[in-house]
Design a protein around this motif. Structure first.
Motif, PDB file in Angstrom:
ATOM      1  N   PHE A 231       0.846  -1.203   0.000  1.00 40.32           N
ATOM      2  CA  PHE A 231       0.000   0.000   0.000  1.00 40.32           C
ATOM      3  C   PHE A 231       0.874   1.242   0.000  1.00 40.32           C
ATOM      4  O   PHE A 231       2.019   1.225   0.463  1.00 40.32           O
ATOM      5  N   ASP A 232       0.264   2.310  -0.499  1.00 34.61           N
ATOM      6  CA  ASP A 232       0.984   3.569  -0.664  1.00 34.61           C
ATOM      7  C   ASP A 232       0.595   4.507   0.479  1.00 34.61           C
ATOM      8  O   ASP A 232      -0.594   4.749   0.701  1.00 34.61           O
ATOM      9  N   ILE A 233       1.587   5.049   1.168  1.00 31.97           N
ATOM     10  CA  ILE A 233       1.311   6.030   2.227  1.00 31.97           C
ATOM     11  C   ILE A 233       2.022   7.322   1.848  1.00 31.97           C
ATOM     12  O   ILE A 233       3.169   7.299   1.419  1.00 31.97           O
ATOM     13  N   TYR A 234       1.295   8.441   1.983  1.00 35.79           N
ATOM     14  CA  TYR A 234       1.843   9.718   1.517  1.00 35.79           C
ATOM     15  C   TYR A 234       1.800  10.766   2.623  1.00 35.79           C
ATOM     16  O   TYR A 234       0.907  10.753   3.471  1.00 35.79           O
ATOM     17  N   LEU A 236       4.004  14.803   3.877  1.00 36.87           N
ATOM     18  CA  LEU A 236       5.231  15.591   3.870  1.00 36.87           C
ATOM     19  C   LEU A 236       5.406  16.237   5.230  1.00 36.87           C
ATOM     20  O   LEU A 236       4.423  16.574   5.888  1.00 36.87           O
ATOM     21  N   SER A 237       6.669  16.386   5.621  1.00 38.63           N
ATOM     22  CA  SER A 237       6.918  16.825   6.991  1.00 38.63           C
ATOM     23  C   SER A 237       6.370  18.216   7.264  1.00 38.63           C
ATOM     24  O   SER A 237       5.918  18.483   8.381  1.00 38.63           O
ATOM     25  N   GLU A 238       6.394  19.114   6.282  1.00 36.16           N
ATOM     26  CA  GLU A 238       5.928  20.484   6.537  1.00 36.16           C
ATOM     27  C   GLU A 238       4.459  20.492   6.970  1.00 36.16           C
ATOM     28  O   GLU A 238       4.041  21.327   7.755  1.00 36.16           O
ATOM     29  N   ARG A 300       4.573  20.961  -4.460  1.00 37.37           N
ATOM     30  CA  ARG A 300       5.307  20.642  -5.708  1.00 37.37           C
ATOM     31  C   ARG A 300       5.024  19.217  -6.186  1.00 37.37           C
ATOM     32  O   ARG A 300       5.568  18.797  -7.203  1.00 37.37           O
ATOM     33  N   ASP A 301       4.216  18.465  -5.438  1.00 34.16           N
ATOM     34  CA  ASP A 301       3.893  17.099  -5.871  1.00 34.16           C
ATOM     35  C   ASP A 301       2.776  17.142  -6.913  1.00 34.16           C
ATOM     36  O   ASP A 301       1.832  17.916  -6.776  1.00 34.16           O
ATOM     37  N   LEU A 302       2.900  16.287  -7.913  1.00 39.58           N
ATOM     38  CA  LEU A 302       1.913  16.268  -8.986  1.00 39.58           C
ATOM     39  C   LEU A 302       0.954  15.100  -8.796  1.00 39.58           C
ATOM     40  O   LEU A 302       1.383  13.949  -8.659  1.00 39.58           O
ATOM     41  N   GLY A 421      16.792   4.278   2.495  1.00 42.06           N
ATOM     42  CA  GLY A 421      15.794   5.314   2.798  1.00 42.06           C
ATOM     43  C   GLY A 421      15.241   5.786   1.480  1.00 42.06           C
ATOM     44  O   GLY A 421      14.863   4.971   0.654  1.00 42.06           O
ATOM     45  N   LYS A 422      15.230   7.103   1.276  1.00 43.64           N
ATOM     46  CA  LYS A 422      14.741   7.616  -0.008  1.00 43.64           C
ATOM     47  C   LYS A 422      15.819   7.373  -1.058  1.00 43.64           C
ATOM     48  O   LYS A 422      16.976   7.742  -0.857  1.00 43.64           O
ATOM     49  N   ALA A 423      15.421   6.782  -2.179  1.00 47.08           N
ATOM     50  CA  ALA A 423      16.407   6.468  -3.226  1.00 47.08           C
ATOM     51  C   ALA A 423      16.785   7.721  -4.008  1.00 47.08           C
ATOM     52  O   ALA A 423      15.952   8.590  -4.238  1.00 47.08           O
TER      53      ALA A 423
HETATM   54  O1  DLL Z   1       8.601  11.610   3.215  1.00 47.28           O
HETATM   55  C1  DLL Z   1       6.942  11.713   4.955  1.00 47.28           C
HETATM   56  C2  DLL Z   1       6.677  10.264   4.762  1.00 47.28           C
HETATM   57  C3  DLL Z   1       7.352   9.335   5.518  1.00 47.28           C
HETATM   58  C4  DLL Z   1       5.720   9.842   3.859  1.00 47.28           C
HETATM   59  C5  DLL Z   1       7.094   7.989   5.371  1.00 47.28           C
HETATM   60  C6  DLL Z   1       5.428   8.504   3.694  1.00 47.28           C
HETATM   61  C7  DLL Z   1       6.115   7.578   4.447  1.00 47.28           C
HETATM   62  P1  DLL Z   1       9.367  14.474   3.608  1.00 47.28           P
HETATM   63  O2  DLL Z   1      10.699  13.920   3.901  1.00 47.28           O
HETATM   64  O3  DLL Z   1       9.052  15.864   4.020  1.00 47.28           O
HETATM   65  O4  DLL Z   1       8.240  13.607   4.273  1.00 47.28           O
HETATM   66  O5  DLL Z   1       9.144  14.326   2.048  1.00 47.28           O
HETATM   67  C8  DLL Z   1       7.919  14.672   1.480  1.00 47.28           C
HETATM   68  O6  DLL Z   1       8.173  12.999  -0.256  1.00 47.28           O
HETATM   69  O7  DLL Z   1       6.393  16.005  -0.901  1.00 47.28           O
HETATM   70  C9  DLL Z   1       6.676  13.777  -1.875  1.00 47.28           C
HETATM   71  O8  DLL Z   1       7.437  14.418  -2.876  1.00 47.28           O
HETATM   72  C10 DLL Z   1       7.426  12.565  -1.372  1.00 47.28           C
HETATM   73  N1  DLL Z   1       6.491  11.515  -0.975  1.00 47.28           N
HETATM   74  C11 DLL Z   1       6.079  11.193   0.260  1.00 47.28           C
HETATM   75  N2  DLL Z   1       5.238  10.132   0.215  1.00 47.28           N
HETATM   76  C12 DLL Z   1       5.122   9.779  -1.090  1.00 47.28           C
HETATM   77  C13 DLL Z   1       4.402   8.782  -1.801  1.00 47.28           C
HETATM   78  C14 DLL Z   1       8.013  12.271   4.051  1.00 47.28           C
HETATM   79  N3  DLL Z   1       3.651   7.885  -1.191  1.00 47.28           N
HETATM   80  C15 DLL Z   1       7.924  14.389  -0.004  1.00 47.28           C
HETATM   81  N4  DLL Z   1       4.520   8.765  -3.155  1.00 47.28           N
HETATM   82  C16 DLL Z   1       6.585  14.646  -0.636  1.00 47.28           C
HETATM   83  C17 DLL Z   1       5.279   9.664  -3.781  1.00 47.28           C
HETATM   84  C18 DLL Z   1       5.914  10.677  -1.844  1.00 47.28           C
HETATM   85  N5  DLL Z   1       5.994  10.606  -3.185  1.00 47.28           N
END
Ligand code: DLL
Length: 432
Positions: A231-234, A236-238, A300-302, A421-423
């Motif tokens: 599953f997809d979880i979305y 952003l920290s802000e 900035r996310d599309l 982590g993030k690739a």
């Molecule tokens: O990445 C929060 C997070 C942690 C989300 C764990 C999901 C799981 P930031 O480091 O602030 O926060 O990065 C936020 O990551 O604006 C997107 O561009 C990207 N992003 C986060 N979730 C997704 C997703 C976390 N499910 C930025 N699909 C966001 C695509 C994602 N992009």
């Protein structure tokens, strides 16, 4: 199971009503407590009373990451520092970092949203949740941790990295839910295979993956490798962190916790609203945040939005899987290219592994786009002719999908660095 049925299955009218009340209160609070917003609203000639309902949201000012940087660390806070119970921050690879304070109520809302998200993925209090997102200032680790605790599940706070140990934890504690980035999930599935562990024999059943864009093809690869439902979880920290939205059993978009975050989709150039179904920039307005409420934060996310019932029973608006960020978009000889498009093409090719690197450069006045792809060991051949044919096939598929000429380089298994982590998949040498 639905974690909070009254909020997740509200009628659209009831949701609208709740959002109207909450938006008015947020506009009032920031006007009175945050000099930055008072000034911005005054410049636009508006007062809190001009915001009567959600229909007036377009009157409110935008907030950008730069605004957060300019007001680092707590210049946008709407509460005194003594009310903050935790501060998260983004890494700040470019310039100053951004910091995000949370009040006790904010953390409560965060845990509630992540519990909803986990439930949306099918997790229950009987699950063992291995949290393999990084703990620390990044919101992934602690966010999933608090949400899984709220759910009542057993939490394994593994954090990211130390992959061998991740495998031990999966086996010894019988983890049933894995939460990490999709690229790390892929790495873990590879490590399991290398260690001769049969994923189908593990109790693992659900993956909650996010923090970076990933294609539907990548999801299929991970589901197959780990023998789970992914599953997809979305988030952003802000705005908060993970759990702002999550995909459900329909796997057709992510339900947004719209009682807390009001989403808009805007044309990134004109900043005008786009109708449901159209792809544009996702913008969020806080409806309940206490410590640092943001108005119309530009992610900035599309993505695109869709409303209407869902087979899972939730009514909350859905956002489509994030296609990428407007600032991740590569412009190659005038053509817009998203890394996610390249990923989708590569994963359709059976010989290609889901590990790739995109290298953009400039020769003279011309941009070049090189795609380095790892090839499955079984297909790596000493025969030049075979290698040439495979390279040609991948290049043809990429060129026709992207409508721009690419250079394809085939590399051996394990050449491309794995991510915990993030690739990082793009190297743009044009900027250097
Ligand atoms: O990445 C929060 C997070 C942690 C989300 C764990 C999901 C799981 P930031 O480091 O602030 O926060 O990065 C936020 O990551 O604006 C997107 O561009 C990207 N992003 C986060 N979730 C997704 C997703 C976390 N499910 C930025 N699909 C966001 C695509 C994602 N992009």
């Amino acid at each position: 199971m639905i974690w909070n049925e009254p909020k997740e299955c509200m009628s659209q009218d009831e949701m609208r009503h709740l959002q109207n009340i909450r938006l008015k209160s947020t506009a009032r609070r920031v006007f009175h407590n945050v000099p930055f917003y008072r000034k911005k609203m005054q410049e636009l000639g508006i007062e809190p009373d001009d915001i009567k309902d959600i229909g007036d949201i377009g009157k409110l000012p935008f907030t950008t990451k730069q605004d957060l940087r300019d007001n680092y660390p707590f210049g946008l806070a709407a509460m005194p520092r003594s009310e903050f119970v935790r501060v998260h921050a983004s890494s700040g690879t470019t310039g100053k970092p951004t910091s995000i304070p949370h009040s006790r109520k904010d953390l409560d809302m965060f845990a509630e949203c992540v519990a909803r998200a986990l439930c949306c993925a099918g997790a229950t209090r009987n699950d063992v949740v291995q949290v393999s997102y990084g703990y620390g200032l990044f919101t992934g680790g602690l966010g999933l941790h608090d949400g899984a605790t709220r759910l009542g599940a057993t939490v394994i706070p593994a954090s990211g990295g130390n992959t061998r140990n991740q495998l031990t934890l999966l086996q010894d504690f019988g983890s049933t839910v894995l939460a990490c980035t999709p690229s790390y999930a892929l790495y873990i599935s590879e490590a399991l295979a290398d260690a001769g562990i049969d994923a189908s024999k593990l109790p693992l059943r659900i993956g909650v993956f996010g923090a970076e864009p990933w294609s539907a093809e990548m999801r299929a690869k991970i589901e197959d490798g780990l023998q789970i439902q992914a599953f997809d979880i979305y988030g952003l920290s802000e705005v908060m962190g993970p759990g702002m939205s999550n995909s459900c059993e329909a796997k057709d978009g992510l339900h947004i916790a719209e009682d807390h975050f009001y989403p808009e989709i805007l044309d990134p150039d004109t900043l005008k609203p786009l109708p449901d179904g159209e792809m544009g920039e996702l913008v969020f307005t806080h409806l309940t945040k206490e410590a640092m409420p943001l108005l119309r934060y530009r992610t900035r996310d599309l993505s695109s939005l869709s409303r209407g019932g869902c087979v899972c029973g939730r009514t909350n608006v859905r956002m489509s899987k994030v296609k990428g960020r407007s600032d991740d978009m590569l412009i190659i000889r005038g053509v817009n290219v998203f890394p996610s498009q390249i990923e989708s093409v590569l994963l359709e090719i059976p010989e290609a592994k889901p590990h790739y690197m995109i290298v953009v450069d400039r020769e003279g006045a011309l941009d070049t786009l090189e795609v380095q792809v790892e090839i499955d060991e079984r297909h790596f051949s000493d025969e030049m002719a075979q290698i040439g044919a495979l390279r040609g096939r991948i290049k043809h598929a990429l060129d026709s999908a992207l409508r721009v000429g690419t250079k394809v380089t085939l590399v051996e298994h394990r050449t491309i660095q794995r991510s915990e982590g993030k690739a990082k998949r793009v190297i743009d040498r044009r900027k250097i």
